[in-house]
Design a protein around this motif. Structure first.
Motif, PDB file in Angstrom:
ATOM      1  N   GLU A   1       0.679  -1.303  -0.014  1.00 30.71           N
ATOM      2  CA  GLU A   1      -0.153   0.224  -0.143  1.00 30.71           C
ATOM      3  C   GLU A   1       0.914   1.295  -0.084  1.00 30.71           C
ATOM      4  OE1 GLU A   1      -3.190   1.138   0.059  1.00 30.71           O
ATOM      5  OE2 GLU A   1      -2.270   3.018   0.238  1.00 30.71           O
TER       6      GLU A   1
ATOM      7  N   HIS B   1       0.285   4.450   0.616  1.00 30.05           N
ATOM      8  CA  HIS B   1       0.006   5.385   1.861  1.00 30.05           C
ATOM      9  C   HIS B   1       0.634   4.876   3.104  1.00 30.05           C
ATOM     10  CE1 HIS B   1      -2.836   7.382  -1.072  1.00 30.05           C
ATOM     11  NE2 HIS B   1      -2.224   8.111  -0.646  1.00 30.05           N
TER      12      HIS B   1
ATOM     13  N   HIS C   1     -12.142   9.479   0.878  1.00 28.86           N
ATOM     14  CA  HIS C   1     -13.002  10.193  -0.127  1.00 28.86           C
ATOM     15  C   HIS C   1     -14.040   9.270  -0.534  1.00 28.86           C
ATOM     16  CE1 HIS C   1     -10.066   8.024  -2.598  1.00 28.86           C
ATOM     17  NE2 HIS C   1      -8.988   8.986  -2.585  1.00 28.86           N
TER      18      HIS C   1
ATOM     19  N   LEU D   1     -21.720   4.637   1.650  1.00 24.30           N
ATOM     20  CA  LEU D   1     -23.154   4.019   1.863  1.00 24.30           C
ATOM     21  C   LEU D   1     -22.868   2.824   1.443  1.00 24.30           C
ATOM     22  CD1 LEU D   1     -26.126   5.024   2.635  1.00 24.30           C
ATOM     23  CD2 LEU D   1     -26.286   5.607   0.083  1.00 24.30           C
TER      24      LEU D   1
ATOM     25  N   ARG E   1     -15.006   5.169   6.214  1.00 23.05           N
ATOM     26  CA  ARG E   1     -14.201   4.355   5.539  1.00 23.05           C
ATOM     27  C   ARG E   1     -12.727   4.099   5.969  1.00 23.05           C
ATOM     28  NH1 ARG E   1     -14.099   3.061   0.069  1.00 23.05           N
ATOM     29  NH2 ARG E   1     -11.932   2.337   0.635  1.00 23.05           N
TER      30      ARG E   1
ATOM     31  N   LEU F   1       3.891   0.416  -5.754  1.00 18.69           N
ATOM     32  CA  LEU F   1       4.175  -0.331  -6.798  1.00 18.69           C
ATOM     33  C   LEU F   1       4.675   0.817  -8.149  1.00 18.69           C
ATOM     34  CD1 LEU F   1       4.150  -3.164  -8.549  1.00 18.69           C
ATOM     35  CD2 LEU F   1       2.573  -2.210  -9.422  1.00 18.69           C
TER      36      LEU F   1
ATOM     37  N   ASP G   1     -12.171  -0.805  -8.127  1.00 20.83           N
ATOM     38  CA  ASP G   1     -12.048   0.488  -8.903  1.00 20.83           C
ATOM     39  C   ASP G   1     -11.280   0.314 -10.099  1.00 20.83           C
ATOM     40  OD1 ASP G   1     -14.250   1.575  -7.365  1.00 20.83           O
ATOM     41  OD2 ASP G   1     -13.049   3.441  -7.063  1.00 20.83           O
TER      42      ASP G   1
HETATM   43  C1  FAD Z   1     -16.745  10.974  -3.527  1.00 19.22           C
HETATM   44  C2  FAD Z   1     -17.162   9.255  -3.508  1.00 19.22           C
HETATM   45  C3  FAD Z   1     -17.937   8.918  -2.832  1.00 19.22           C
HETATM   46  C4  FAD Z   1     -18.124   7.521  -2.619  1.00 19.22           C
HETATM   47  N1  FAD Z   1     -19.188   6.811  -2.205  1.00 19.22           N
HETATM   48  C5  FAD Z   1     -19.319   5.481  -2.093  1.00 19.22           C
HETATM   49  C6  FAD Z   1     -20.426   5.074  -1.157  1.00 19.22           C
HETATM   50  O1  FAD Z   1     -20.964   5.622  -0.740  1.00 19.22           O
HETATM   51  N2  FAD Z   1     -20.480   3.618  -1.319  1.00 19.22           N
HETATM   52  C7  FAD Z   1     -19.709   2.827  -1.923  1.00 19.22           C
HETATM   53  O2  FAD Z   1     -19.882   1.515  -1.885  1.00 19.22           O
HETATM   54  N3  FAD Z   1     -18.611   3.364  -2.759  1.00 19.22           N
HETATM   55  C8  FAD Z   1     -18.439   4.722  -2.774  1.00 19.22           C
HETATM   56  N4  FAD Z   1     -17.386   5.202  -3.612  1.00 19.22           N
HETATM   57  C9  FAD Z   1     -16.607   4.489  -4.450  1.00 19.22           C
HETATM   58  C10 FAD Z   1     -15.745   3.678  -3.497  1.00 19.22           C
HETATM   59  O3  FAD Z   1     -14.824   4.728  -2.681  1.00 19.22           O
HETATM   60  C11 FAD Z   1     -14.731   2.720  -4.337  1.00 19.22           C
HETATM   61  O4  FAD Z   1     -15.364   2.033  -5.118  1.00 19.22           O
HETATM   62  C12 FAD Z   1     -13.938   1.748  -3.588  1.00 19.22           C
HETATM   63  O5  FAD Z   1     -12.918   2.254  -2.343  1.00 19.22           O
HETATM   64  C13 FAD Z   1     -12.980   0.870  -4.307  1.00 19.22           C
HETATM   65  O6  FAD Z   1     -12.423   0.203  -3.439  1.00 19.22           O
HETATM   66  P1  FAD Z   1     -10.904  -0.503  -4.118  1.00 19.22           P
HETATM   67  O7  FAD Z   1     -10.327  -1.270  -3.066  1.00 19.22           O
HETATM   68  O8  FAD Z   1     -10.949  -0.966  -5.267  1.00 19.22           O
HETATM   69  O9  FAD Z   1     -10.004   0.966  -4.156  1.00 19.22           O
HETATM   70  P2  FAD Z   1      -9.399   1.959  -3.216  1.00 19.22           P
HETATM   71  O10 FAD Z   1     -10.330   2.142  -2.045  1.00 19.22           O
HETATM   72  O11 FAD Z   1      -9.245   3.234  -3.963  1.00 19.22           O
HETATM   73  O12 FAD Z   1      -8.119   1.264  -2.653  1.00 19.22           O
HETATM   74  C14 FAD Z   1      -6.877   1.315  -3.891  1.00 19.22           C
HETATM   75  C15 FAD Z   1      -5.660   1.493  -2.777  1.00 19.22           C
HETATM   76  O13 FAD Z   1      -4.691   1.296  -3.536  1.00 19.22           O
HETATM   77  C16 FAD Z   1      -3.507   2.258  -3.184  1.00 19.22           C
HETATM   78  N5  FAD Z   1      -2.737   2.258  -4.528  1.00 19.22           N
HETATM   79  C17 FAD Z   1      -2.811   3.041  -5.496  1.00 19.22           C
HETATM   80  N6  FAD Z   1      -1.920   2.923  -6.244  1.00 19.22           N
HETATM   81  C18 FAD Z   1      -0.853   2.099  -5.681  1.00 19.22           C
HETATM   82  C19 FAD Z   1       0.507   1.718  -5.921  1.00 19.22           C
HETATM   83  N7  FAD Z   1       0.898   2.227  -7.229  1.00 19.22           N
HETATM   84  N8  FAD Z   1       0.949   0.908  -5.302  1.00 19.22           N
HETATM   85  C20 FAD Z   1       0.528   0.684  -3.679  1.00 19.22           C
HETATM   86  N9  FAD Z   1      -0.654   1.118  -3.465  1.00 19.22           N
HETATM   87  C21 FAD Z   1      -1.397   1.871  -4.445  1.00 19.22           C
HETATM   88  C22 FAD Z   1      -4.200   3.544  -2.739  1.00 19.22           C
HETATM   89  O14 FAD Z   1      -3.552   4.245  -2.041  1.00 19.22           O
HETATM   90  C23 FAD Z   1      -5.555   2.751  -2.221  1.00 19.22           C
HETATM   91  O15 FAD Z   1      -5.349   2.493  -0.809  1.00 19.22           O
HETATM   92  C24 FAD Z   1     -17.379   6.667  -3.561  1.00 19.22           C
HETATM   93  C25 FAD Z   1     -16.131   7.076  -4.294  1.00 19.22           C
HETATM   94  C26 FAD Z   1     -15.879   8.576  -4.113  1.00 19.22           C
HETATM   95  C27 FAD Z   1     -14.802   9.237  -4.817  1.00 19.22           C
END
Ligand code: FAD
Length: 380
Positions: A31, A33, A41, A45, A93, A117, A260
């Motif tokens: 990770e 961060h 962010h 919900l 979150r 990465l 995502d």
């Molecule tokens: C304003 C907003 C409101 C939202 N509200 C909702 C909601 O109400 N309900 C809901 O279900 N979803 C919501 N979402 C969407 C939700 O936040 C995402 O779908 C979710 O966080 C995706 O999870 P993830 O694990 O795929 O990615 P993320 O949570 O984005 O995690 C990705 C991780 O990878 C890390 N990372 C990135 N690049 C690298 C790298 N090169 N090397 C190492 N680490 C890296 C980042 O630091 C991060 O910690 C919202 C999004 C936004 C922007």
């Protein structure tokens, strides 16, 4: 050497790692961060149904319980869907991700923070660890690295600016209905909407999304001043949401995408936590089967078909809504309201799986006079 390296400690990455470890696979998470879940962010919900299906323990992350939604057309016509039961939860979150992190570490997953990465060549990962370059090895590399995924670029999938919604969110003090979320379709929230998600009767997460290039800060200020009584915003965060169908071609050699990074996000609302974690369960089983020579990694996309069907439907609904002018949207709201859409959704609504109720809606005799609308929707 871990068998699997997961890039990103968000919900999709941590759930993949937890399930892999439970299936007996050696896994490390990297990770970038220093702290997990920040910057926060996300509105947090998530559907009660999704929480139950995934067996999630919300613990201290739980901020509020929600019983329904008020959806407003551009001119302020309202569709209100309120149930007797709780249908969704609001979570913090940072705390939600931290619970997953503690669970992962407890069962022996190695999670390195401040570890970014940079690149991958075959089994070798080029990592920046607290500003120092390092090499690591893994058989399979999972890109759970979010909306701006590096692994997605390494796989060779290209995006353009139309593939993202730009969002801004703040926390507001003020007066709110603590059981109801609000969705406002607005001409100045192009391609998306503004939202109010209460944490309590005097605090809410308030945000707005729009296509890239729009001035979302000004739009959010306008929304708050025009629509929210006595609201005082503090602390703004801005971020992107993937907008589109779930990506295809998300496996290449030993690289694979989740969450995502793979656009496994509901295009109707931008919600991706539940879908990312459900997809993580499918991916981890496929990786374990691949390592046990029972299948190949490419089978992941086949196993995602059922979830992708729902995600595609979310995109269809969003694309249809975006194809309408503000006055057409107003007209649609009126028609649906007159035909009893509120009662229908109270009984049949499902915030994650639209295929479960849209079929029933389109075949309900009450809505036959809206055949033209149905055809436009299906062909949008
Ligand atoms: C304003 C907003 C409101 C939202 N509200 C909702 C909601 O109400 N309900 C809901 O279900 N979803 C919501 N979402 C969407 C939700 O936040 C995402 O779908 C979710 O966080 C995706 O999870 P993830 O694990 O795929 O990615 P993320 O949570 O984005 O995690 C990705 C991780 O990878 C890390 N990372 C990135 N690049 C690298 C790298 N090169 N090397 C190492 N680490 C890296 C980042 O630091 C991060 O910690 C919202 C999004 C936004 C922007």
């Amino acid at each position: 050497m871990p068998q699997v390296a997961v890039i990103g400690a968000g919900p999709a990455g941590l759930q993949t790692a937890i399930r892999l470890k439970e299936l007996g696979v050696e896994v490390s998470v990297f990770e970038e961060h220093e702290s997990i879940g920040v910057p926060e962010h996300c509105t947090g919900l998530i559907s009660k149904r999704g929480v139950e299906e995934l067996g999630l323990h919300l613990g201290d992350s739980l901020q509020n319980s929600i019983k329904g939604a008020k959806i407003f057309s551009p001119s302020g016509k309202m569709i209100k869907v309120k149930t007797k039961e709780v249908v969704a939860y609001v979570v913090n979150r940072k705390e939600f991700d931290s619970i997953l992190l503690r669970k992962a570490r407890l069962i022996g997953v190695h999670v390195s923070t401040e570890t970014k990465l940079i690149d991958v060549r075959n089994n070798t990962l080029f990592i920046q660890n607290q500003k120092r370059g390092e090499l690591r090895k893994a058989d399979i590399i999972v890109g759970a690295d979010g909306v701006n995924s590096t692994v997605r670029h390494l796989i060779g999938l290209k995006n353009n600016k139309d593939d993202f919604i730009h969002t801004i969110q703040t926390t507001c003090t003020g007066e709110f209905d603590p059981e109801m979320v609000e969705v406002h379709l607005l001409d100045y929230a192009k391609g998306f909407f503004a939202w109010v998600v209460p944490i309590s009767k005097d605090k809410a997460k308030v945000g707005l999304g729009s296509t890239l290039g729009e001035n979302i800060s000004e739009a959010l200020k306008k929304f708050i001043s025009e629509k929210l009584k006595n609201a005082r915003p503090y602390h703004y965060e801005s971020a992107l949401i993937p907008y589109g169908e779930p990506l295809k071609g998300i496996v290449k050699n030993n690289l694979v995408l989740i969450g995502d990074a793979a656009f496994q996000t509901k295009a109707t609302t931008g919600g991706g936590v539940i879908f990312g974690m459900k997809s993580a369960n499918i991916l981890s089983q496929t990786i374990a089967d691949t390592l046990n020579k029972k299948t190949t990694l490419n089978n992941y996309e086949k196993r995602m078909e059922k979830l992708n069907k729902e995600l595609n439907f979310h995109f269809k609904i969003r694309r249809y809504a975006n194809s309408l002018t503000p006055s057409e949207l107003d007209e649609l709201f009126l028609k649906l309201k007159n035909k009893g859409i509120e009662e229908f959704l109270i009984k049949e609504g499902n915030m994650d799986e639209p295929t479960k109720f849209i079929g029933k809606l389109l075949t309900n005799p009450k809505y036959f006079t809206m055949l033209g609308t149905a055809i436009k929707f299906l062909t949008a």
